[in-house]
Structure formats: C-alpha cells, structure tokens
Write a protein that holds these residues in place. Sequence first.
Motif, PDB file in Angstrom:
ATOM      1  N   LEU A 155     -20.317   6.853   5.796  1.00 31.40           N
ATOM      2  CA  LEU A 155     -20.575   6.012   7.029  1.00 31.40           C
ATOM      3  C   LEU A 155     -19.382   5.248   7.510  1.00 31.40           C
ATOM      4  O   LEU A 155     -19.078   4.946   8.643  1.00 31.40           O
ATOM      5  CB  LEU A 155     -21.499   4.719   6.662  1.00 31.40           C
ATOM      6  CG  LEU A 155     -23.066   5.076   6.293  1.00 31.40           C
ATOM      7  CD1 LEU A 155     -23.950   3.964   5.885  1.00 31.40           C
ATOM      8  CD2 LEU A 155     -23.708   5.670   7.279  1.00 31.40           C
ATOM      9  N   LYS A 156     -18.427   5.138   6.629  1.00 27.70           N
ATOM     10  CA  LYS A 156     -17.188   4.506   6.876  1.00 27.70           C
ATOM     11  C   LYS A 156     -16.349   5.755   7.481  1.00 27.70           C
ATOM     12  O   LYS A 156     -15.770   5.333   8.719  1.00 27.70           O
ATOM     13  CB  LYS A 156     -16.362   4.120   5.715  1.00 27.70           C
ATOM     14  CG  LYS A 156     -14.838   3.789   5.832  1.00 27.70           C
ATOM     15  CD  LYS A 156     -14.194   3.573   4.651  1.00 27.70           C
ATOM     16  CE  LYS A 156     -12.818   2.972   4.950  1.00 27.70           C
ATOM     17  NZ  LYS A 156     -12.112   2.867   3.549  1.00 27.70           N
TER      18      LYS A 156
ATOM     19  N   ILE B 153     -19.454   1.645   9.746  1.00 31.62           N
ATOM     20  CA  ILE B 153     -19.405   0.532   9.006  1.00 31.62           C
ATOM     21  C   ILE B 153     -17.874   0.188   8.679  1.00 31.62           C
ATOM     22  O   ILE B 153     -17.192   1.332   8.868  1.00 31.62           O
ATOM     23  CB  ILE B 153     -19.905   0.529   7.742  1.00 31.62           C
ATOM     24  CG1 ILE B 153     -19.602   1.843   6.610  1.00 31.62           C
ATOM     25  CG2 ILE B 153     -21.573   0.605   7.916  1.00 31.62           C
ATOM     26  CD1 ILE B 153     -20.049   1.460   5.523  1.00 31.62           C
ATOM     27  N   TRP B 154     -17.457  -0.866   8.403  1.00 34.35           N
ATOM     28  CA  TRP B 154     -16.067  -1.285   7.579  1.00 34.35           C
ATOM     29  C   TRP B 154     -16.245  -1.435   6.286  1.00 34.35           C
ATOM     30  O   TRP B 154     -17.047  -2.220   5.822  1.00 34.35           O
ATOM     31  CB  TRP B 154     -15.421  -2.315   8.327  1.00 34.35           C
ATOM     32  CG  TRP B 154     -15.135  -2.239   9.649  1.00 34.35           C
ATOM     33  CD1 TRP B 154     -16.024  -2.577  11.050  1.00 34.35           C
ATOM     34  CD2 TRP B 154     -14.135  -1.444  10.680  1.00 34.35           C
ATOM     35  NE1 TRP B 154     -15.606  -2.038  12.158  1.00 34.35           N
ATOM     36  CE2 TRP B 154     -14.598  -1.417  11.887  1.00 34.35           C
ATOM     37  CE3 TRP B 154     -12.961  -0.597   9.951  1.00 34.35           C
ATOM     38  CZ2 TRP B 154     -13.578  -0.748  12.800  1.00 34.35           C
ATOM     39  CZ3 TRP B 154     -12.323  -0.018  10.917  1.00 34.35           C
ATOM     40  CH2 TRP B 154     -12.513   0.105  12.468  1.00 34.35           C
ATOM     41  N   LEU B 155     -15.284  -1.055   5.376  1.00 33.65           N
ATOM     42  CA  LEU B 155     -15.106  -1.223   3.961  1.00 33.65           C
ATOM     43  C   LEU B 155     -13.872  -1.881   3.870  1.00 33.65           C
ATOM     44  O   LEU B 155     -12.601  -1.373   3.993  1.00 33.65           O
ATOM     45  CB  LEU B 155     -15.244  -0.028   3.074  1.00 33.65           C
ATOM     46  CG  LEU B 155     -16.593   0.502   2.851  1.00 33.65           C
ATOM     47  CD1 LEU B 155     -16.672   1.785   2.178  1.00 33.65           C
ATOM     48  CD2 LEU B 155     -17.636  -0.562   2.355  1.00 33.65           C
ATOM     49  N   LEU B 156     -13.906  -3.361   3.613  1.00 36.66           N
ATOM     50  CA  LEU B 156     -12.581  -4.095   3.548  1.00 36.66           C
ATOM     51  C   LEU B 156     -12.800  -4.862   2.299  1.00 36.66           C
ATOM     52  O   LEU B 156     -13.690  -5.181   1.703  1.00 36.66           O
ATOM     53  CB  LEU B 156     -12.634  -5.099   4.714  1.00 36.66           C
ATOM     54  CG  LEU B 156     -12.573  -4.541   6.104  1.00 36.66           C
ATOM     55  CD1 LEU B 156     -12.742  -5.942   6.999  1.00 36.66           C
ATOM     56  CD2 LEU B 156     -11.559  -3.591   6.264  1.00 36.66           C
TER      57      LEU B 156
ATOM     58  N   ASP C 264     -14.863  -5.056  -2.772  1.00 39.56           N
ATOM     59  CA  ASP C 264     -14.993  -4.384  -1.352  1.00 39.56           C
ATOM     60  C   ASP C 264     -16.273  -4.917  -0.775  1.00 39.56           C
ATOM     61  O   ASP C 264     -17.361  -5.229  -1.376  1.00 39.56           O
ATOM     62  CB  ASP C 264     -15.173  -2.938  -1.457  1.00 39.56           C
ATOM     63  CG  ASP C 264     -14.044  -2.189  -2.030  1.00 39.56           C
ATOM     64  OD1 ASP C 264     -13.036  -2.653  -1.367  1.00 39.56           O
ATOM     65  OD2 ASP C 264     -14.095  -1.048  -2.569  1.00 39.56           O
ATOM     66  N   ILE C 265     -16.069  -5.118   0.340  1.00 42.15           N
ATOM     67  CA  ILE C 265     -17.110  -5.866   1.363  1.00 42.15           C
ATOM     68  C   ILE C 265     -17.424  -4.713   2.434  1.00 42.15           C
ATOM     69  O   ILE C 265     -16.694  -4.439   3.072  1.00 42.15           O
ATOM     70  CB  ILE C 265     -16.740  -7.087   2.020  1.00 42.15           C
ATOM     71  CG1 ILE C 265     -15.997  -8.152   0.786  1.00 42.15           C
ATOM     72  CG2 ILE C 265     -17.833  -7.810   2.737  1.00 42.15           C
ATOM     73  CD1 ILE C 265     -17.417  -8.584  -0.017  1.00 42.15           C
ATOM     74  N   ALA C 266     -18.804  -4.423   2.721  1.00 40.49           N
ATOM     75  CA  ALA C 266     -19.173  -3.623   3.812  1.00 40.49           C
ATOM     76  C   ALA C 266     -19.648  -4.530   5.165  1.00 40.49           C
ATOM     77  O   ALA C 266     -20.588  -5.322   4.913  1.00 40.49           O
ATOM     78  CB  ALA C 266     -20.346  -2.690   3.219  1.00 40.49           C
TER      79      ALA C 266
END
Length: 282
Positions: A170-171, A176-179, A187-189
């Motif tokens: 998905l990234k 989505i973003w994975l930061l 890690d936060i989605a």
Amino acid sequence: MALQEKLDRFKKQQEKCQSTLTSIAASNKATTHKSMPVPAAPSVTRAPAPAVKFSNDTERLQHINSIRKAPVGAQMKRVINLLLETRQAFTPEQINEVTYVDINANKAVFDSLRNNLKVNYDGKRFSYKSKHDLRDKEQLLYLIRKFVWGIAVIDLKDAYPTVMEDLQALKAAGQIWLLSNFDSQEDIAYPNDPRVPIKVDDDLKQLFLGIELPRDMIDIERDLQKNGMKPATNTAQRRAISEVQGMSSKPKPKKKKHEITKRTKLTNAHLPELFRHLDKKS
C-alpha cells in the motif's frame, strides 16, 4: 556215472566257496563303515542377544512431561503461538495433540487462555483474536482510512499473516504513508486520500525541508501551542509518569536506636565494658 557225480560235487563246492567269499566281502565292508570317523557337525554360531534398550518413545514422553510440568505462562505461550501461526480454531484435544499442553487436565491454563485478550473461546474451540479483525489488504486500507491521525503499525502486526507485506504494498502504491514517530521510533500508518491530490512546488519543499526543528519534543509541542495548534502528544506528562514508575519505593526510615540509660534494666552484668559511659555520666 561216477564221473557225473564228481562233476556235481565240484559244482556244489564252487557254489559254497562263492557264498563264503561273498559273506567275507560283506563283513569287511561293514567293518570299514564302522571304523570310519563320523565328521563333526558344524558348530552353530549364535548371534549375541540384543542389548536391552529403552523404548523409542521414552524421549518423547520425557519431553511431554517437561511441557506439562512447565509454568502456566510457558504452556500458554505454546498454545497462543500455535493459534497465531495457524489462524485456525482448535479444540482442547487438538491442542494437546499438537503442543502436548493438556488444557482439560490443567484448570489454571484453561482459565488463563479463556480470559486472555489474544484468545477467543466459543465454548468448544480456541482461536487467535487480534486487535483488529482484518482478512486482506482491502480491509486493511479501509481501516487505515478511518484513522486520519494515523494508526500504530504495532496494532496491525497480528491482524493476519501477510499484513506487513500488504502495508509495504500500500505504501509503494501511494495509498498510505508509513512514518516513524520521532519520540518513540514506532511506525505510524497514515491514509493518503486520493481525492485530495496536492502538487507542491520544489521551492516550497526546499523551504519546508530547510526548517530546523528543535531536538526535544517538548520544545516542538510548545511551538505548536504558540501557533494555536494542539499537539497530538504530551511528552512532559509521559516523561513524568515514566519517572514516577521508574523510581524505587522510598526507603523505610531507620528506627532510632534506643540509648541505654540508668532506667534500662541491665541483664548482661558479665559485660561491664558495655556500660562504662553510664558510670561516667553518673
């Protein structure tokens, strides 16, 4: 006539001699058979009796016994790992066959599994229960889009076996973003809403990247509050709680030693050196 009688007598003598010779030859043959040594029968070498060995099942039975005598937590871990890896529902008998944990015979293990947050029990079978009931990538994306402010990846790791691969997919697709959280490094989605395409100029990107942020999260939260924004975290409060939890309990105050006075009843009269200071005071 006399000649004929002599011939008959001669024939009888010949026959008698022939029979005598035959009997002698027969007797000699029998004697030879008796005198010949009889060959000894070959010795039969018997194979040595096999050494007595323990049953091939001994090692397995010892392993089963060690598992069933292990602490409740260790037995629970074996069962939960089975449920997590297979994602199937098992009866207590099936769990016993696979893990050697006899749930029916151990009430403590049975009750602990039934009340565990990661285990679902429908009255007959045990199965794994993740925090978010997801089955595939579509459900995963639908859930992430509900959390506008992000959802921790650690809460998604056990949703289903290939969830981490789906997150990366998905990234890569830009959905989505994975930061990584600056403070906790978790890690936060975040959802990347395709309905809001934004094109940012390179000059604005360089200006944004050139801003030097404070290294301490407390300073960042303070700057956000100055600009009228509410921080999503409260680092000062979190640190205060961790310090309180990390502090050891206060040591108990030492009891004051009672000094011996004249009113103290002395029983060790044979140790006068312990009470010389009393004599000096008096």
